[in-house]
Design an enzyme around this catalytic site. Structure first.
Site, PDB file in Angstrom:
ATOM      1  N   ARG A  37       0.816  -1.217   0.000  1.00 29.72           N
ATOM      2  CA  ARG A  37       0.000   0.000   0.000  1.00 29.72           C
ATOM      3  C   ARG A  37       0.854   1.274   0.000  1.00 29.72           C
ATOM      4  O   ARG A  37       0.424   2.305  -0.501  1.00 29.72           O
ATOM      5  CB  ARG A  37      -0.940  -0.006   1.212  1.00 29.72           C
ATOM      6  CG  ARG A  37      -2.165  -0.884   0.989  1.00 29.72           C
ATOM      7  CD  ARG A  37      -3.064  -0.874   2.193  1.00 29.72           C
ATOM      8  NE  ARG A  37      -4.382  -1.395   1.868  1.00 29.72           N
ATOM      9  CZ  ARG A  37      -5.357  -1.527   2.758  1.00 29.72           C
ATOM     10  NH1 ARG A  37      -5.158  -1.187   4.017  1.00 29.72           N
ATOM     11  NH2 ARG A  37      -6.537  -1.995   2.389  1.00 29.72           N
ATOM     12  N   LYS A 198     -17.309 -16.608   4.924  1.00 31.91           N
ATOM     13  CA  LYS A 198     -18.751 -16.673   5.136  1.00 31.91           C
ATOM     14  C   LYS A 198     -19.561 -16.260   3.923  1.00 31.91           C
ATOM     15  O   LYS A 198     -19.209 -15.298   3.235  1.00 31.91           O
ATOM     16  CB  LYS A 198     -19.135 -15.720   6.264  1.00 31.91           C
ATOM     17  CG  LYS A 198     -18.704 -16.151   7.635  1.00 31.91           C
ATOM     18  CD  LYS A 198     -19.223 -15.099   8.568  1.00 31.91           C
ATOM     19  CE  LYS A 198     -18.906 -15.338  10.019  1.00 31.91           C
ATOM     20  NZ  LYS A 198     -19.225 -14.102  10.755  1.00 31.91           N
ATOM     21  N   GLY A 351      -8.694  -8.425   0.750  1.00 40.15           N
ATOM     22  CA  GLY A 351      -7.467  -8.374   1.543  1.00 40.15           C
ATOM     23  C   GLY A 351      -6.756  -9.705   1.654  1.00 40.15           C
ATOM     24  O   GLY A 351      -5.564  -9.820   1.358  1.00 40.15           O
ATOM     25  N   GLY A 374     -12.268  -4.264   2.034  1.00 41.39           N
ATOM     26  CA  GLY A 374     -13.684  -3.884   2.088  1.00 41.39           C
ATOM     27  C   GLY A 374     -14.095  -2.984   0.933  1.00 41.39           C
ATOM     28  O   GLY A 374     -15.191  -3.134   0.378  1.00 41.39           O
TER      29      GLY A 374
HETATM   30  P1  ADP Z   1     -10.953 -11.670   1.456  1.00 43.76           P
HETATM   31  O1  ADP Z   1     -10.254 -10.896   2.562  1.00 43.76           O
HETATM   32  O2  ADP Z   1     -10.027 -12.007   0.340  1.00 43.76           O
HETATM   33  O3  ADP Z   1     -12.207 -10.997   1.020  1.00 43.76           O
HETATM   34  P2  ADP Z   1     -12.300 -13.344   3.385  1.00 43.76           P
HETATM   35  O4  ADP Z   1     -11.929 -12.392   4.482  1.00 43.76           O
HETATM   36  O5  ADP Z   1     -13.704 -13.451   3.006  1.00 43.76           O
HETATM   37  O6  ADP Z   1     -11.387 -13.075   2.080  1.00 43.76           O
HETATM   38  O7  ADP Z   1     -11.866 -14.809   3.800  1.00 43.76           O
HETATM   39  C1  ADP Z   1     -10.555 -15.142   4.101  1.00 43.76           C
HETATM   40  C2  ADP Z   1     -10.473 -16.016   5.313  1.00 43.76           C
HETATM   41  O8  ADP Z   1     -11.286 -17.154   5.142  1.00 43.76           O
HETATM   42  C3  ADP Z   1      -9.062 -16.497   5.512  1.00 43.76           C
HETATM   43  O9  ADP Z   1      -8.671 -16.186   6.831  1.00 43.76           O
HETATM   44  C4  ADP Z   1      -9.168 -18.005   5.310  1.00 43.76           C
HETATM   45  O10 ADP Z   1      -8.328 -18.741   6.148  1.00 43.76           O
HETATM   46  C5  ADP Z   1     -10.596 -18.271   5.673  1.00 43.76           C
HETATM   47  N1  ADP Z   1     -11.076 -19.542   5.088  1.00 43.76           N
HETATM   48  C6  ADP Z   1     -11.257 -19.840   3.793  1.00 43.76           C
HETATM   49  N2  ADP Z   1     -11.671 -21.106   3.649  1.00 43.76           N
HETATM   50  C7  ADP Z   1     -11.759 -21.628   4.890  1.00 43.76           C
HETATM   51  C8  ADP Z   1     -12.159 -22.889   5.414  1.00 43.76           C
HETATM   52  N3  ADP Z   1     -12.522 -23.891   4.614  1.00 43.76           N
HETATM   53  N4  ADP Z   1     -12.140 -23.051   6.748  1.00 43.76           N
HETATM   54  C9  ADP Z   1     -11.761 -22.046   7.560  1.00 43.76           C
HETATM   55  N5  ADP Z   1     -11.383 -20.832   7.140  1.00 43.76           N
HETATM   56  C10 ADP Z   1     -11.374 -20.630   5.818  1.00 43.76           C
HETATM   57  C1  3PG Z   2      -8.657  -1.690   5.099  1.00 42.83           C
HETATM   58  O1  3PG Z   2      -7.599  -2.159   5.506  1.00 42.83           O
HETATM   59  O2  3PG Z   2      -9.576  -2.383   4.604  1.00 42.83           O
HETATM   60  C2  3PG Z   2      -8.815  -0.196   5.103  1.00 42.83           C
HETATM   61  O3  3PG Z   2      -7.629   0.435   5.478  1.00 42.83           O
HETATM   62  C3  3PG Z   2      -9.987   0.248   5.942  1.00 42.83           C
HETATM   63  O4  3PG Z   2      -9.782  -0.029   7.289  1.00 42.83           O
HETATM   64  P1  3PG Z   2     -11.043  -0.138   8.253  1.00 42.83           P
HETATM   65  O5  3PG Z   2     -11.795  -1.377   7.875  1.00 42.83           O
HETATM   66  O6  3PG Z   2     -10.475  -0.182   9.657  1.00 42.83           O
HETATM   67  O7  3PG Z   2     -11.900   1.097   8.045  1.00 42.83           O
HETATM   68 MG    MG Z   3     -10.659 -10.730   4.662  1.00 42.44          MG
END
Ligand code: ADP
Ligand code: 3PG
Ligand code: MG
Length: 394
Positions: A37, A198, A351, A374
């Site tokens: 970043r 989820k 992320g 997000g």
């Molecule tokens: P992104 O940040 O790319 O949008 P998410 O935050 O939705 O992705 O999901 C990522 C998280 O989901 C990771 O911490 C990953 O370990 C978890 N995850 C993915 N598949 C599984 C699974 N089958 N069981 C447990 N955790 C999982």
């Molecule tokens: C992020 O890491 O997704 C951004 O920097 C926003 O952070 P925040 O979810 O704490 O507002």
């Molecule tokens: Mg995530």
């Protein structure tokens, strides 16, 4: 993009307040573990320096919730930024206090100042007008380049635009170009890979993408909610029992829209939430009690890989398994490798997905990896991002 950028406004010799997203991961000793970043902010900062501006940067780091906590200081960012720019970055000890004001006053053209963590003040996230006004007083122009924070209507992203002419930097311009073009004008077949934890986090994205893609490939923990909705047992896998009807609706919607909706046919299950736990691959309908699904299986990897060969545009959000544990990162890494070699537009938003691709060392094989977590999700959902809406129209 219909918003003005730094190129659409005269910035020569101006005092410019720039909102960046320097919310970077750090270890317990405040060492930056991923500077993506910070690097992504360089084109805008360098451009402003070429224009002989006084550059006043601001950002948040983490969620200190209005408290001044040293572990959330932006000082390590100033250090790293100095290195990357090859020039000293002046670090303020506060955000809108005496130290920041004095350092801003002493700043010369062609110099860079970084204010302390905006979220040391609760007024930042409250989008307090007085606080926004104080921030605005640092500049004659406001540049927003914080794509990762564009989904937040905070004082430094939205409030400040009421007091200064506000334009976007190159990073926001680039993010909107790649994410926007992929969504609105994709070369087909257009496929989306959705994983992550989820279904409930991704409902909006699934619904929005069902309107646009030809194929939707599902992985990650959210697959088990779909399995359950199909009547399969899921053992101890993450599963949202209150989302079963929704899962059915989404599958029906895909059918109605002629979108090929692909679910894993097999899955790698583990005994415990532990990197070294015993594991095995089973059919999607045969997850044993006492086991938990942590990754897509070998057959799924094969089927998904073959399908993806036909794609011309791919958007990927969410790891396909528990990718933090090596033995459950196989699905994510295998699909990442397949995409790496594909001649297609390949975009990563999210992320944890971005982190997984970086970790696999494949980042340079992708067309675009969004710096937004997000923010990129909300963009893919088709929602308006307040930090971008607030900028001047072209
Ligand atoms: P992104 O940040 O790319 O949008 P998410 O935050 O939705 O992705 O999901 C990522 C998280 O989901 C990771 O911490 C990953 O370990 C978890 N995850 C993915 N598949 C599984 C699974 N089958 N069981 C447990 N955790 C999982
Ligand atoms: C992020 O890491 O997704 C951004 O920097 C926003 O952070 P925040 O979810 O704490 O507002
Ligand atoms: Mg995530």
């Amino acid at each position: 993009m219909n918003k003005k950028t730094v190129k659409d406004i005269d910035l020569k010799d101006k005092k410019v307040l720039v909102r960046c997203d320097f919310n970077v991961p750090m270890d317990e000793n405040q060492n930056i573990t991923d500077d993506t970043r910070i690097k992504a902010a360089l084109p805008t900062i360098n451009y402003l320096l070429e224009q002989n501006c006084k550059v006043i940067l601001c950002s948040h780091l983490g969620r200190p919730k209005g408290e001044v906590l040293p572990e959330f200081s932006l000082k390590p960012v100033a250090k790293e930024l100095s290195k990357l720019l090859g020039k000293d970055v002046v670090m303020a000890n506060d955000v809108v206090g005496e130290d920041a004001k004095q350092k801003a006053e002493n700043l010369q053209n062609g110099e860079v100042l970084l204010l302390e963590n905006l979220r040391f003040h609760r007024e930042e996230t409250d989008n307090d007008p007085e606080f926004a006004k104080k921030l605005a007083s640092f500049g004659e122009v406001f540049v927003n380049d914080a794509f990762g924070t564009a989904h937040r209507a905070h004082a430094s992203t939205e409030g400040v635009t009421k007091y200064l002419p506000a334009v976007s930097g190159f990073l926001i311009e680039k993010e909107l170009k790649f994410l926007g073009d992929a969504i609105s004008n994709p070369e087909r077949p257009f496929m989306a890979i959705l994983g992550g934890r989820k279904v409930s986090d991704k409902i909006g994205v699934i619904e929005s993408l069902l309107e646009k893609v030809d194929v939707l490939l599902i992985g990650g923990a959210m697959a088990y909610t779909f399995f359950k909705a199909m009547g399969y047992g899921v053992g101890d896998s993450i599963c949202e029992l209150d989302k079963l009807d929704l899962a059915k609706e989404l599958m029906q919607k895909a059918k109605d829209k002629n979108v090929k909706f692909m679910l894993p046919v097999d899955t790698k299950v583990g005994k415990e939430f532990d990197p070294n736990t015993e594991s095995k691959v089973v059919k999607n309908s045969e997850i044993p009690n006492g086991w938990e699904g942590f990754d897509i299986g070998t057959e799924t990897i094969k089927i998904y890989s073959e399908e993806l060969q036909k794609a011309k545009t791919i958007i990927w959000n969410g790891p396909l398994g528990l990718s933090e544990f090596e033995q459950f990162a196989v699905g994510t890494n295998s699909i990442a490798k397949v995409l790496a070699d594909l001649d297609a537009v390949k975009i990563i938003g999210g992320g944890d997905s971005a982190a997984a691709i970086e970790k696999a060392g494949l980042a340079d094989k992708f067309t675009h990896i969004s710096t937004g977590g997000g923010a990129s999700l909300e963009f893919l959902e088709g929602r308006k991002l307040p930090g971008i809406e607030a900028l001047l129209d072209k």
